[in-house]
Design an enzyme around this catalytic site. Structure first.
Site, PDB file in Angstrom:
ATOM      1  N   ARG A 248     -50.304 -23.515  16.948  1.00 21.72           N
ATOM      2  CA  ARG A 248     -50.144 -24.891  16.840  1.00 21.72           C
ATOM      3  C   ARG A 248     -49.777 -24.787  15.168  1.00 21.72           C
ATOM      4  O   ARG A 248     -50.261 -23.991  14.331  1.00 21.72           O
ATOM      5  CB  ARG A 248     -51.188 -25.726  16.987  1.00 21.72           C
ATOM      6  CG  ARG A 248     -51.060 -26.946  17.828  1.00 21.72           C
ATOM      7  CD  ARG A 248     -52.189 -27.550  18.152  1.00 21.72           C
ATOM      8  NE  ARG A 248     -52.854 -28.731  17.126  1.00 21.72           N
ATOM      9  CZ  ARG A 248     -53.890 -29.291  17.361  1.00 21.72           C
ATOM     10  NH1 ARG A 248     -54.615 -28.783  18.472  1.00 21.72           N
ATOM     11  NH2 ARG A 248     -54.499 -30.035  16.582  1.00 21.72           N
TER      12      ARG A 248
ATOM     13  N   GLY B  47     -63.706 -39.405   8.609  1.00 20.77           N
ATOM     14  CA  GLY B  47     -62.352 -39.171   8.011  1.00 20.77           C
ATOM     15  C   GLY B  47     -62.310 -37.644   7.410  1.00 20.77           C
ATOM     16  O   GLY B  47     -63.475 -37.249   6.882  1.00 20.77           O
TER      17      GLY B  47
ATOM     18  N   THR C 207     -59.255 -32.380  11.983  1.00 19.80           N
ATOM     19  CA  THR C 207     -59.295 -33.249  10.813  1.00 19.80           C
ATOM     20  C   THR C 207     -60.166 -32.720   9.638  1.00 19.80           C
ATOM     21  O   THR C 207     -59.592 -32.495   8.312  1.00 19.80           O
ATOM     22  CB  THR C 207     -59.790 -34.596  11.297  1.00 19.80           C
ATOM     23  OG1 THR C 207     -58.907 -34.797  12.333  1.00 19.80           O
ATOM     24  CG2 THR C 207     -59.526 -35.793  10.260  1.00 19.80           C
TER      25      THR C 207
ATOM     26  N   VAL D  56     -74.250 -36.654   8.781  1.00 16.56           N
ATOM     27  CA  VAL D  56     -74.942 -38.081   8.868  1.00 16.56           C
ATOM     28  C   VAL D  56     -73.956 -38.631   7.830  1.00 16.56           C
ATOM     29  O   VAL D  56     -73.774 -38.552   6.614  1.00 16.56           O
ATOM     30  CB  VAL D  56     -76.474 -38.193   8.562  1.00 16.56           C
ATOM     31  CG1 VAL D  56     -76.703 -39.505   8.277  1.00 16.56           C
ATOM     32  CG2 VAL D  56     -77.150 -37.101   9.477  1.00 16.56           C
TER      33      VAL D  56
ATOM     34  N   LYS E 116     -77.412 -39.304  14.703  1.00 17.38           N
ATOM     35  CA  LYS E 116     -77.752 -39.236  13.167  1.00 17.38           C
ATOM     36  C   LYS E 116     -79.076 -39.885  12.740  1.00 17.38           C
ATOM     37  O   LYS E 116     -79.685 -39.419  11.851  1.00 17.38           O
ATOM     38  CB  LYS E 116     -76.465 -40.112  12.550  1.00 17.38           C
ATOM     39  CG  LYS E 116     -75.048 -39.681  12.727  1.00 17.38           C
ATOM     40  CD  LYS E 116     -74.215 -40.637  12.332  1.00 17.38           C
ATOM     41  CE  LYS E 116     -72.615 -40.165  12.621  1.00 17.38           C
ATOM     42  NZ  LYS E 116     -71.570 -41.255  12.684  1.00 17.38           N
TER      43      LYS E 116
ATOM     44  N   GLU F   3     -75.384 -31.953   5.524  1.00 17.54           N
ATOM     45  CA  GLU F   3     -74.919 -33.246   4.950  1.00 17.54           C
ATOM     46  C   GLU F   3     -73.816 -34.030   5.609  1.00 17.54           C
ATOM     47  O   GLU F   3     -73.856 -35.418   5.686  1.00 17.54           O
ATOM     48  CB  GLU F   3     -74.481 -33.094   3.368  1.00 17.54           C
ATOM     49  CG  GLU F   3     -74.367 -34.429   2.623  1.00 17.54           C
ATOM     50  CD  GLU F   3     -75.507 -35.539   2.578  1.00 17.54           C
ATOM     51  OE1 GLU F   3     -75.583 -36.174   3.204  1.00 17.54           O
ATOM     52  OE2 GLU F   3     -76.294 -34.836   1.581  1.00 17.54           O
TER      53      GLU F   3
ATOM     54  N   LYS G   9     -73.386 -33.206  14.158  1.00 13.26           N
ATOM     55  CA  LYS G   9     -74.770 -34.210  14.357  1.00 13.26           C
ATOM     56  C   LYS G   9     -75.212 -33.880  15.707  1.00 13.26           C
ATOM     57  O   LYS G   9     -76.571 -33.740  15.842  1.00 13.26           O
ATOM     58  CB  LYS G   9     -74.220 -35.433  14.225  1.00 13.26           C
ATOM     59  CG  LYS G   9     -73.168 -36.154  15.114  1.00 13.26           C
ATOM     60  CD  LYS G   9     -72.391 -37.083  14.433  1.00 13.26           C
ATOM     61  CE  LYS G   9     -71.191 -36.334  13.547  1.00 13.26           C
ATOM     62  NZ  LYS G   9     -70.168 -37.304  13.268  1.00 13.26           N
TER      63      LYS G   9
ATOM     64  N   ARG H  44     -58.287 -23.195  18.072  1.00 10.66           N
ATOM     65  CA  ARG H  44     -58.157 -23.197  19.674  1.00 10.66           C
ATOM     66  C   ARG H  44     -57.058 -22.689  20.022  1.00 10.66           C
ATOM     67  O   ARG H  44     -56.470 -21.758  20.667  1.00 10.66           O
ATOM     68  CB  ARG H  44     -58.234 -24.457  20.158  1.00 10.66           C
ATOM     69  CG  ARG H  44     -58.765 -24.404  21.620  1.00 10.66           C
ATOM     70  CD  ARG H  44     -59.000 -25.814  22.058  1.00 10.66           C
ATOM     71  NE  ARG H  44     -60.164 -26.370  21.305  1.00 10.66           N
ATOM     72  CZ  ARG H  44     -60.687 -27.720  21.514  1.00 10.66           C
ATOM     73  NH1 ARG H  44     -60.234 -28.255  22.480  1.00 10.66           N
ATOM     74  NH2 ARG H  44     -61.562 -27.960  20.689  1.00 10.66           N
TER      75      ARG H  44
END
Lengths: 436, 436
Positions: B49, B302, B13, B132, B205, B129, B105, B45
């Site tokens: 795909r 997201g 993502t 968190v 975090k 950055e 994280k 991986r």
């Protein structure tokens, strides 16, 4: 440990705060920075006045030129305000190869383009974080933190006085004049409150935010500015019934053929976090095309918060001054030779929703007439509330919010509505932004 | 125009989001940066795909070593997750003189100390950055924007899944299990939700936030962690009656003899802006000794938001990599040799307010008994609410909030209360923070 030498222009509230931070928090700062910061000279208006801070070891002068020409000073920190002497002094400082930190929003908004160009030429930096929203690091967040985004819009509560007044006006029985008086007594508003309540201060800040959001020149004279002095407690109450708070927003958005820069009272839906920012606090929302909506909140004024931003800028200048110039963050976020020339459009071209309030003769058919006129201009009514008018039994208070429409179109619709016999007096109009 | 070459580990993502930003917003980015950024290689991986983005011209490999050893790659962007292979790969990349950007994280919280030391030795930068609060530039804001402050505390809603669940539980009839199920269906919660709802993700975090706030080493294993699975819809309703919202907070604060790092459900007064952050959104408050309270709000997860932070870090690395090392912002905000050694204290040492809920026999004198026991431990009741217990006519639901007290003391008080005949079953206890 290396020591960087600073000269201050001005030792008022923010100047005192700056000296105080550098005296009391230097341990913590040098743990971060690996260097010391020392104030060596301060120019003040009256050399005999008592100082809010200990100035032992610091040269105090009433000759501002001494600061900008001081051979030991690396960074000139301008906290005197005004746009005439301050401008001349900073030009000299830049000419002398000094870096600049300033909290002067008027100076940056009105003369920043020339100052930034001159600074670039001379290879010096100008920090101005404290000029917008006091202690909130919003310049840094938008200019660097959102650097991967095309900014869609930026909107903020960037004047604490105005936000305090609008917040207090929610209390039963409060009105603008009375709340303003309390604000003046508390020191939140000046004796002449024009600068704050008519939106000039906010327009200065918005000018800067728009430039770093879109990569356009500073264009203070193009900002449409409307104050809050005509907002009534009734409007605030009706807005609340319809699901909104009224905030005095600075808004910079993309328009069909350019950009829109404006400061005006605005209805914001209650479920938008910005609508819940109360009292003297400031907050700026910025929506990026990738990140979505973000918000930055904190105190927008006062000695500690503003000086916090001034000192953060001093630290940045120290860190950045030995960087290759091509790698430095551009003053206005975008390379000076890459600023866009698309125009700032007139308020007539801006598309927003509207809140309308009027007194209407309370008989059948009036709503139909109003809706029909609005529909002619492609405006639909979204929320409506009607209640009996106190004192005028034959009339009703009518309030509504409308769909988004160009301001010029709404002006025509309002003219048509005003000509209706059923409508008594002026129609109040306040813009609505859903900030979605 | 110069082009900086990037290699990606992972194309899920966030990886897809990162490539997409660099493809679609490069014009805007290079107006800011004056340079181009090009992805030259991506390790995935499964090489066969289908990809969420156009990878024309990019080498796709399933050999991760190829990325970290690629001679053209300046910056390795790690978006594969995990703390084993990712760690080894980043160590090799650093060894090879590559700069690092990561959204991982767990890796930073658990192995950051060693990675940052190694990076400093080799003169490379690590940007994190995105680790968190997703798209919110909170690391930058606290580490640089508040650099003039001694940070007093930092507290945040740093897990969107948990915040979504607690927000939805406010709806009539909702309970934890049912809301979790909906969250899973919507993709807001994993099939195994432990990581999010038990606070482990938030603890990662918080570990990072505490380090950049106070200048202490990363100490993930010292974070006290309590999830939200025991919070009931009743607790949320009672909290609301007493003027609070229940939020799953990460809190890092100064304690008597060190620091307190904890993640737990927390009652926050409704008039604190953080209490109004709803749904999957994240927000972090940081209070500095000069600036006062500030808050940073936005999407915490997201593709777009997280990649926005990843690309902002890539831009920072490009800007900072030719800076003298002594001038660079230290990875954890404070110089690595100036980190403080004061300990992270046990939760027993932490002083907070408490919300207590229990079933009590509804007869005269029970309140007096309870108050008397609390008073013995120097605890006073601040708000109280009592209502009949459904189904048990002889009992009452009793809820209250108390003054601040050390956790160890509250534990003793609770033991004493539990021994009262009038109290039926367990006493629920949730911590209260006023964030003032």
């Amino acid at each position: 440990m290396n020591t960087v030498k600073v000269g201050l222009l001005g030792l008022g509230t923010v100047g005192g705060g700056t000296v105080s931070i550098l005296q009391n928090t230097m341990d913590e700062i040098s743990r971060r920075l690996g260097q010391n910061i020392e104030v060596v000279i301060i120019a003040v208006r009256d050399i005999n006045r008592a100082r809010p801070v200990d100035t032992t070891g610091i040269t105090i002068t009433d000759n501002t030129a001494e600061v900008v020409n001081h051979p030991d000073v690396d960074i000139v920190v301008e906290l005197m305000g005004g746009t005439t002497l301050a401008k001349t002094l900073l030009e000299t400082a830049i000419e002398n190869g000094k870096h600049i930190v300033t909290a002067n929003k008027a100076l940056i908004a009105e003369h920043g383009n020339a100052l930034f160009n001159k600074a670039k030429e001379k290879g010096v930096l100008i920090g101005y974080e404290a000029a917008v929203a006091g202690g909130i690091p919003v310049i840094k967040a938008v200019r660097e933190g959102l650097a991967a985004n095309k900014i869609e819009w930026i909107a903020g509560i960037i004047n604490g006085t105005g936000n305090y007044i609008l917040t207090e006006m929610k209390k039963p029985g409060a009105d603008f004049a009375q709340v303003l008086k309390v604000a003046q007594e508390l020191g939140y508003a000046e004796a002449d409150p024009t600068f704050d309540v008519e939106g000039i201060d906010a327009a200065h800040k918005l000018t800067i935010l728009a430039s770093i959001a879109f990569g356009i020149e500073l264009q203070f004279n193009k900002v449409y500015t409307e104050g809050i002095s005509k907002v009534t407690a009734d409007d605030i109450r009706y807005a609340s019934l319809l699901g909104y708070e009224i905030k005095h927003l600075g808004v910079a958005s993309r328009a069909e053929n350019g950009y829109s820069l404006r400061v005006h009272p605005t209805l914001v839906p209650k479920n938008v976090l910005l609508a819940n920012v109360n009292g003297v606090m400031n907050a700026v929302m910025a929506k990026g095309n990738h990140v979505g909506p973000t918000m930055y909140y904190g105190p927008g004024a006062g000695a500690g918060p503003t000086a916090s931003a001034v000192v953060a800028d001093i630290i940045d200048v120290i860190r950045w001054k030995n960087q290759p110039q091509a790698d430095q963050v551009p003053a206005l976020a975008f390379a000076q030779d890459k600023l866009e020339s698309a125009p700032v459009v007139s308020i007539d071209e801006v598309e927003v929703g509207y809140y309308l309030r009027c007194y209407a003769k309370d008989h059948a058919g009036v709503l139909a007439k109003i809706s029909a006129i609005l529909a002619e201009y492609d405006i639909s009514v979204e929320h409506m509330h009607q209640e009996p008018s106190e004192g005028k039994p034959e009339e009703a208070n009518l309030v509504m919010t409308t769909s988004r429409v160009k301001e010029s179109m709404m002006n025509q619709a309002l003219q048509a509505l005003s000509s209706l016999d059923e409508i008594d007096g002026e129609i109040t109009r306040i813009r609505v932004e859903d900030l979605g």
